[in-house]
Every structure is written in structure tokens, then in C-alpha cells.
Design an enzyme around this catalytic site. Structure first.
Site, PDB file in Angstrom:
ATOM      1  N   PHE A   4      43.162  40.299  36.071  1.00 46.24           N
ATOM      2  CA  PHE A   4      42.960  41.573  36.087  1.00 46.24           C
ATOM      3  C   PHE A   4      43.016  41.637  37.654  1.00 46.24           C
ATOM      4  O   PHE A   4      43.342  40.815  38.548  1.00 46.24           O
ATOM      5  CB  PHE A   4      41.534  42.091  35.881  1.00 46.24           C
ATOM      6  CG  PHE A   4      40.540  41.237  36.565  1.00 46.24           C
ATOM      7  CD1 PHE A   4      39.800  40.124  36.093  1.00 46.24           C
ATOM      8  CD2 PHE A   4      39.654  42.203  37.691  1.00 46.24           C
ATOM      9  CE1 PHE A   4      38.900  39.289  36.840  1.00 46.24           C
ATOM     10  CE2 PHE A   4      38.819  41.475  38.219  1.00 46.24           C
ATOM     11  CZ  PHE A   4      38.349  40.076  37.768  1.00 46.24           C
ATOM     12  N   ALA A  27      43.857  32.754  41.705  1.00 44.76           N
ATOM     13  CA  ALA A  27      44.085  33.981  40.679  1.00 44.76           C
ATOM     14  C   ALA A  27      42.952  34.764  40.461  1.00 44.76           C
ATOM     15  O   ALA A  27      41.894  34.379  40.224  1.00 44.76           O
ATOM     16  CB  ALA A  27      44.740  32.987  39.379  1.00 44.76           C
ATOM     17  N   LYS A  28      43.398  35.949  39.926  1.00 47.07           N
ATOM     18  CA  LYS A  28      42.151  36.962  39.494  1.00 47.07           C
ATOM     19  C   LYS A  28      41.999  36.810  37.943  1.00 47.07           C
ATOM     20  O   LYS A  28      42.781  37.595  37.611  1.00 47.07           O
ATOM     21  CB  LYS A  28      42.706  38.288  40.051  1.00 47.07           C
ATOM     22  CG  LYS A  28      41.301  39.044  40.225  1.00 47.07           C
ATOM     23  CD  LYS A  28      41.508  40.180  41.225  1.00 47.07           C
ATOM     24  CE  LYS A  28      40.224  41.120  41.269  1.00 47.07           C
ATOM     25  NZ  LYS A  28      39.031  40.699  41.680  1.00 47.07           N
ATOM     26  N   CYS A  29      41.611  35.626  37.315  1.00 48.82           N
ATOM     27  CA  CYS A  29      41.328  35.642  36.062  1.00 48.82           C
ATOM     28  C   CYS A  29      40.025  35.843  35.730  1.00 48.82           C
ATOM     29  O   CYS A  29      39.213  35.359  36.389  1.00 48.82           O
ATOM     30  CB  CYS A  29      42.133  34.363  35.574  1.00 48.82           C
ATOM     31  SG  CYS A  29      41.378  32.825  36.057  1.00 48.82           S
TER      32      CYS A  29
END
Ligand code: PLP
Ligand code: COI
Length: 367
Positions: free
Chosen positions: A81, A205-207
Site C-alpha cells: 500500500f 517495502a510498504k507491505c
């Protein structure tokens, strides 16, 4: 082989909303929105299938999505996201702040999670369409904004462990006021015993998975009366990394700033990058260097460290007043907002809202 740059720009279909929220109800909802609880009428949706690529780009009503119980995101959390905000400028027009950086980071996250990339121009157009459809939801509260949440998840019905062959990208909007409910002049943070990300993992990472891993220590922080959780490095449990949803800066008595380096285990924040640029323009020295919890405690006690602040899209710039962990607690400076924290925040907010010259072309006007 076709590259992302060769891909045709997507064409978005628009579906009229049959029953948007009535104006009086909307006004009541945005009168005091807090963070992340109120949502607007529309969303953008785009599908990706192996062999087809991105298709079905639509701006339509925000509505529940039906997922098959075997949808891969529900099992292996293949999800990423972004978070950015739309601001209202003094002349009434809507604007975004560095949306190209969010588009780039989204694709970096996609690569790390073995997901398809979306052209930066399509990402920004999806965000623009959503914001323009729901600009009446902009909250007229001090510091208000429309928080934008683009995200993508794996949606193949398959239980084998491999990258999915079907994905959905969505953009939803949430009118936002302050991220922190407490309204205190500075936040209090809890040093987690758990780690968030290890070298070689998904920390940069934007996970969603990174945030899932942060929930037990976050709960612990809340139960102990703190506002955010601090993560130390996974290998030595010594070096300061970041908070659950924000990067950190330290300010010293000689006027220099320090922020932990981007070694792959922390999120490369766009606010972090913007503040480094603004501080350097003011002639300040900003070091991207490792800083240990022990040194922080010692420097706070000796007075060498005068301020600490957290930064991010949701939190903007938030002073840290108190730090607590199993080894006891300490106070930063006077425990309230410091001078540099306040002035850097003001500068950033003034640029974002069009009150100050934008010499970097960071602000993208939408209308
Ligand atoms: N670190 C984490 C873990 C975050 O969730 C965020 C928020 O997005 C940040 C840092 C700050 O990033 P940005 O300034 O791009 O919002
Ligand atoms: C943001 O600042 O956009 C974030 O994503 C932080 C948090 C709300 C997850």
C-alpha cells in the site's frame, strides 16, 4: 519484451454513484474525522491478470469487494500500500505532495513482493480521479487533509506458494485530522523487544505484513500508555530503526540532525527525504548514521541531544517527549516540542498548503 514505459496509458471508465452520502451527513462525518475512520463515496479500481496486464480501470462507488475464500492475499499476505494526502491550497484548489515519489515507492514495494508494477502516470491519475470525485469530503478542520490509500493485493484463487497471477489495485480516501488522539504536545514511545524487519527482509517495502508484525508491540505500547512503538535493529537489538509508522530524526545541541540510514530494513519516508532537503537548504548538517538506544539515552541525559521528532505522511512532524522500555524511561529536552522540530514542521506544512514558495516543484495542483 515490452517494458512499463511502453505500456499504453490506462483509460478510466466512470460509474456514477447511485446514492452518495447526503451533504448534511457528510458534513457531520468530516466535522471531527480523527484518522482512518471516515471514508468517502468513491474508489478507483484496476485489475491485473497474467497475459492481459492492467485493465478494467474504473472510478466508481466505494463498495465492499467479494473475495473468494481461496483468494491468495488471505493466505500469504501478498499486499502492498501507499499513503499520501490531498491538501487544499489557499486559493481553494486541491493539491498532492510529491505523488511521483509514492508511485515510485509503490513499484519498489511491488518488485519486492513479486507483484506487477503500475505506470507512475496511471498511479497518479488514479489518485487524481479519486480526489477530484470526492473533494467535497475535504475536512475543514485545522490541519485537515484527505488521506489517500492506494493499495494492491493478490486475488488468485490458489493455495500454492508462488506469486499470484491476478491482482487488484484500489484507491480509497479518508478525511483526516490529527493522527494522534492524545492531543499531547509531544508523543511518548515504547521501545519494542520485538523486531520489525531483518536484513534481506521486507522492511523497506510498504507491505501489510510489516504492519502485522508491529501489532503485538503496538498493543503493548498502548496498554502502557504510550503512543507509538520504536523498533531496534534485528541483529544486535541496539541501533534505532524507526517507529511503527514513522521515521525518526534527532537534533543535537550544535544544531546538527541525524536520522538512521536506509539500509533496507526501514521505510524510505518521503517526509524524511523532504525534511532532509529543507534542513540542508537552511545550512544545517544532516547525517544519515546509525544511532544506538544507549547513546540516545546518554545524550538526552547530558543535554547533547535536544530534540527528537517522528515524521511521516499521517503524523506530519510530531515531537517525541518521552521514551520508555524495560530498562526504564527518559525525557527528551523539556518533554515538549523543540524549536527546530516546530520550525521544520511549519516550513513543510506551509509548502504543502501553498503558503510558501515551492522551489522543488513538490506540489502538484489538481484543479
Ligand atoms: N515508516 C513507516 C513504517 C511508515 O509506515 C511510514 C508512513 O508511511 C513512514 C516511515 C513515513 O513515510 P512517509 O513520509 O513517506 O509517509
Ligand atoms: C502513513 O503515514 O501514510 C502511514 O502509512 C502510516 C500509518 C498510518 C500506517
Amino acid at each position: 519484451m515490452a517494458t512499463l514505459a511502453d505500456a499504453q496509458a490506462l483509460e478510466f471508465a466512470t460509474m456514477a454513484h447511485p446514492s452518495p452520502v447526503p451533504a448534511d451527513e457528510r458534513e457531520a462525518l468530516i466535522a471531527s474525522p480523527g484518522f482512518g475512520t471516515v471514508f468517502t463515496d468513491h474508489m478507483v479500481s484496476i485489475d491485473w491478470d497474467e497475459g492481459i496486464g492492467w485493465h478494467n480501470a474504473t472510478l466508481g462507488p466505494r463498495e465492499p469487494i467479494a473475495l473468494d475464500p481461496a483468494s491468495s492475499v488471505l493466505h500469504y499476505a501478498q499486499e502492498i500500500f501507499e499513503g499520501l494526502k490531498a491538501y487544499r491550497l489557499d486559493d481553494g484548489s486541491m493539491a498532492l505532495f510529491r505523488p511521483d515519489e509514492n508511485a515510485k515507492r509503490f513499484n519498489a514495494s511491488a518488485r519486492r513482493l513479486a507483484m506487477p508494477e503500475l505506470r507512475e502516470a496511471d498511479f497518479i491519475e488514479a489518485v487524481r480521479l479519486a480526489v477530484m470525485a470526492d473533494k467535497d469530503w475535504f475536512p475543514k478542520v485545522e490541519g485537515g487533509s484527505l488521506y489517500i490509500r492506494p493499495f494492491m493485493f493478490a486475488n488468485e484463487h490458489f493455495l500454492g506458494v508462488r506469486p499470484a497471477k491476478k491482482y487488484k489495485f484500489l484507491v480509497i480516501l479518508s478525511p483526516a485530522g490529527n493522527y494522534f488522539k492524545s492531543g499531547a504536545p509531544a508523543v511518548s514511545i515504547w521501545v519494542s523487544d520485538y523486531t520489525r524487519a531483518a536484513p534481506g527482509g521486507t522492511g523497506a517495502a510498504k507491505c501489510g505484513g510489516n504492519y502485522a508484525a508491529s501489532l503485538v508491540p503496538t498493543k503493548e505500547a498502548f496498554e502502557r500508555g504510550h503512543d507509538q512503538v520504536l523498533f531496534l535493529d534485528a541483529a544486535e537489538h541496539k541501533w534505532i530503526e524507526e517507529l511503527g509508522g514513522m521515521n525518526l530524526f534527532f537534533v543535537f545541541d550544535d544544531g546538527t540532525l541525524l536520522t538512521p540510514p536506509l539500509t533496507g530494513t526501514i521505510l524510505p519516508g518521503i517526509t524524511r527525504d523532504s525534511l532532509m532537503t529543507l534542513a540542508r537548504e537552511e545550512g544545517l548538517t544532516v547525517r544519515e548514521e546509525k544511532y544506538s538506544l544507549d547513546q540516545w539515552r546518554e545524550d538526552a541525559a547530558s543535554g547533547k541531544l535536544v530534540e527528537t521528532f517522528a515524521c511521516g505522511t499521517a503524523a506530519v512532524v510530531t515531537p517525541v517527549g518521552k521514551v520508555a522500555g524495560h530498562d526504564g524511561e527518559f525525557t527528551i529536552g523539556s518533554g515538549g516540542p523543540g524549536q527546530l522540530t516546530t520550525s521544520l514542521k511549519q516550513k513543510l506544512v506551509d509548502i504543502q498548503r501553498g503558503k510558501m514558495a515551492d522551489s522543488h516543484d513538490w506540489v502538484v495542483r489538481l484543479d
